[in-house]
Design a protein around this motif. Structure first.
Motif, PDB file in Angstrom:
ATOM      1  N   SER A   1     -23.103 119.204  79.618  1.00 21.41           N
ATOM      2  CA  SER A   1     -23.291 119.358  81.234  1.00 21.41           C
ATOM      3  C   SER A   1     -23.894 118.346  81.290  1.00 21.41           C
ATOM      4  O   SER A   1     -24.710 117.359  81.191  1.00 21.41           O
ATOM      5  CB  SER A   1     -24.207 120.707  81.105  1.00 21.41           C
ATOM      6  OG  SER A   1     -25.726 120.123  80.497  1.00 21.41           O
TER       7      SER A   1
ATOM      8  N   ASP B   1     -15.752 114.731  90.597  1.00 25.25           N
ATOM      9  CA  ASP B   1     -14.832 114.456  89.617  1.00 25.25           C
ATOM     10  C   ASP B   1     -14.560 115.538  88.621  1.00 25.25           C
ATOM     11  O   ASP B   1     -15.667 115.315  88.596  1.00 25.25           O
ATOM     12  CB  ASP B   1     -14.556 112.200  89.047  1.00 25.25           C
ATOM     13  CG  ASP B   1     -14.503 111.169  90.343  1.00 25.25           C
ATOM     14  OD1 ASP B   1     -13.415 112.411  90.560  1.00 25.25           O
ATOM     15  OD2 ASP B   1     -15.405 110.197  89.871  1.00 25.25           O
ATOM     16  N   THR B   2     -13.153 115.646  87.309  1.00 20.26           N
ATOM     17  CA  THR B   2     -13.284 115.972  86.372  1.00 20.26           C
ATOM     18  C   THR B   2     -13.192 114.699  85.060  1.00 20.26           C
ATOM     19  O   THR B   2     -13.035 113.833  85.300  1.00 20.26           O
ATOM     20  CB  THR B   2     -12.896 116.803  86.311  1.00 20.26           C
ATOM     21  OG1 THR B   2     -12.545 118.156  87.354  1.00 20.26           O
ATOM     22  CG2 THR B   2     -12.754 117.515  85.282  1.00 20.26           C
ATOM     23  N   LEU B   3     -14.444 114.513  84.204  1.00 14.92           N
ATOM     24  CA  LEU B   3     -13.958 113.909  82.888  1.00 14.92           C
ATOM     25  C   LEU B   3     -13.947 114.732  81.908  1.00 14.92           C
ATOM     26  O   LEU B   3     -13.608 116.181  81.347  1.00 14.92           O
ATOM     27  CB  LEU B   3     -15.379 113.408  82.907  1.00 14.92           C
ATOM     28  CG  LEU B   3     -16.430 112.842  84.172  1.00 14.92           C
ATOM     29  CD1 LEU B   3     -18.599 112.869  83.289  1.00 14.92           C
ATOM     30  CD2 LEU B   3     -16.305 111.618  84.115  1.00 14.92           C
ATOM     31  N   SER B   4     -12.826 113.730  81.272  1.00 14.01           N
ATOM     32  CA  SER B   4     -12.623 114.183  79.873  1.00 14.01           C
ATOM     33  C   SER B   4     -13.546 114.494  78.648  1.00 14.01           C
ATOM     34  O   SER B   4     -15.006 114.403  79.067  1.00 14.01           O
ATOM     35  CB  SER B   4     -11.821 113.368  78.960  1.00 14.01           C
ATOM     36  OG  SER B   4     -12.114 112.196  78.349  1.00 14.01           O
ATOM     37  N   ASP B   5     -13.292 115.402  77.742  1.00 13.83           N
ATOM     38  CA  ASP B   5     -14.573 115.832  76.522  1.00 13.83           C
ATOM     39  C   ASP B   5     -15.110 114.747  75.743  1.00 13.83           C
ATOM     40  O   ASP B   5     -16.535 114.476  76.342  1.00 13.83           O
ATOM     41  CB  ASP B   5     -13.481 115.815  75.455  1.00 13.83           C
ATOM     42  CG  ASP B   5     -13.407 117.479  76.078  1.00 13.83           C
ATOM     43  OD1 ASP B   5     -13.867 118.369  77.085  1.00 13.83           O
ATOM     44  OD2 ASP B   5     -12.642 118.640  75.402  1.00 13.83           O
TER      45      ASP B   5
ATOM     46  N   ALA C   1     -18.904 113.448  88.406  1.00 16.72           N
ATOM     47  CA  ALA C   1     -18.826 114.412  88.047  1.00 16.72           C
ATOM     48  C   ALA C   1     -19.942 115.572  88.158  1.00 16.72           C
ATOM     49  O   ALA C   1     -20.362 116.840  88.116  1.00 16.72           O
ATOM     50  CB  ALA C   1     -18.941 114.208  86.590  1.00 16.72           C
TER      51      ALA C   1
ATOM     52  N   LYS D   1     -19.265 117.347  90.799  1.00 22.39           N
ATOM     53  CA  LYS D   1     -18.318 118.322  91.070  1.00 22.39           C
ATOM     54  C   LYS D   1     -17.219 117.387  91.736  1.00 22.39           C
ATOM     55  O   LYS D   1     -16.444 118.249  91.964  1.00 22.39           O
ATOM     56  CB  LYS D   1     -18.112 119.315  90.898  1.00 22.39           C
ATOM     57  CG  LYS D   1     -19.748 120.438  90.630  1.00 22.39           C
ATOM     58  CD  LYS D   1     -19.229 120.666  89.248  1.00 22.39           C
ATOM     59  CE  LYS D   1     -19.702 121.633  88.613  1.00 22.39           C
ATOM     60  NZ  LYS D   1     -20.414 120.867  87.093  1.00 22.39           N
TER      61      LYS D   1
ATOM     62  N   SER E   1     -19.195 107.068  87.597  1.00 24.96           N
ATOM     63  CA  SER E   1     -18.797 108.423  87.206  1.00 24.96           C
ATOM     64  C   SER E   1     -19.415 109.695  87.223  1.00 24.96           C
ATOM     65  O   SER E   1     -19.199 110.918  86.747  1.00 24.96           O
ATOM     66  CB  SER E   1     -18.197 107.491  86.636  1.00 24.96           C
ATOM     67  OG  SER E   1     -17.133 106.759  86.482  1.00 24.96           O
TER      68      SER E   1
ATOM     69  N   LYS F   1     -17.203 112.850  78.969  1.00 24.79           N
ATOM     70  CA  LYS F   1     -18.589 114.104  78.888  1.00 24.79           C
ATOM     71  C   LYS F   1     -19.925 113.767  78.508  1.00 24.79           C
ATOM     72  O   LYS F   1     -20.691 113.454  78.582  1.00 24.79           O
ATOM     73  CB  LYS F   1     -18.070 115.104  79.008  1.00 24.79           C
ATOM     74  CG  LYS F   1     -17.521 115.907  80.652  1.00 24.79           C
ATOM     75  CD  LYS F   1     -17.088 117.446  80.239  1.00 24.79           C
ATOM     76  CE  LYS F   1     -16.181 118.260  80.930  1.00 24.79           C
ATOM     77  NZ  LYS F   1     -16.372 118.502  80.590  1.00 24.79           N
TER      78      LYS F   1
END
Length: 151
Positions: A124, A104-108, A99, A102, A95, A111
């Motif tokens: 980052s 996938d997008t992770l939640s805060d 991310a 780029k 995962s 991250k």
């Protein structure tokens, strides 16, 4: 958030001020003991979890007063536990890597769990983070060191 004490298993950070970082394998009961006051721990579906449940990234810690009024809410982050199952596994490294490139997008909170060098408030995530997570998943990295490095 008022803690009795922060230790090597539970730590707050200036990197993610609305989060509490906990070491993998900690239970809801261990977090309750560290907090001054009444606290509820909720899973991602906002259901209260039992004291024996493992803490996982994305859980919410809700501090209330004696009347049940919410005083504060923070997100639980287990460094390396990107997918929120309470464990650091190869799937978390995957995962983080997806991310980083780029895909996938992770939640805060995801991250925050994936960004093990905590170099910025933007969390980052890069390939080095994925490498650390994979090394921990196979026993080559000590996850306790990740909490020590939090600012």
């Amino acid at each position: 958030m008022l803690f009795r004490s922060t230790n090597e298993k539970i730590k707050t950070s200036t990197i993610a001020a609305d989060s509490v970082f906990v070491l993998e394998g900690q239970t809801v009961a261990s977090l309750r003991k560290a907090v001054l006051g009444k606290v509820k721990i909720l899973d991602k579906a906002s259901k209260e979890v039992s004291d024996t449940s493992k803490l996982a990234t994305g859980m919410q810690m809700v501090l209330t007063d004696e009347k049940g009024n919410v005083l504060d809410t923070v997100t639980v982050v287990v460094p390396g536990d990107v997918n929120g199952d309470g464990e650091v596994k190869a799937a978390d490294a995957r995962s983080a890597l997806r991310a980083a490139v780029k895909l996938d997008t992770l939640s805060d909170c995801e991250k925050a769990a994936a960004d093990l060098d905590s170099t910025s408030s933007a969390h980052s995530v890069n390939s080095a983070d994925a490498r650390y997570i994979l090394r921990a998943a196979v026993g080559l990295e000590n996850t306790k060191d990740w909490l020590k490095d939090l600012k």
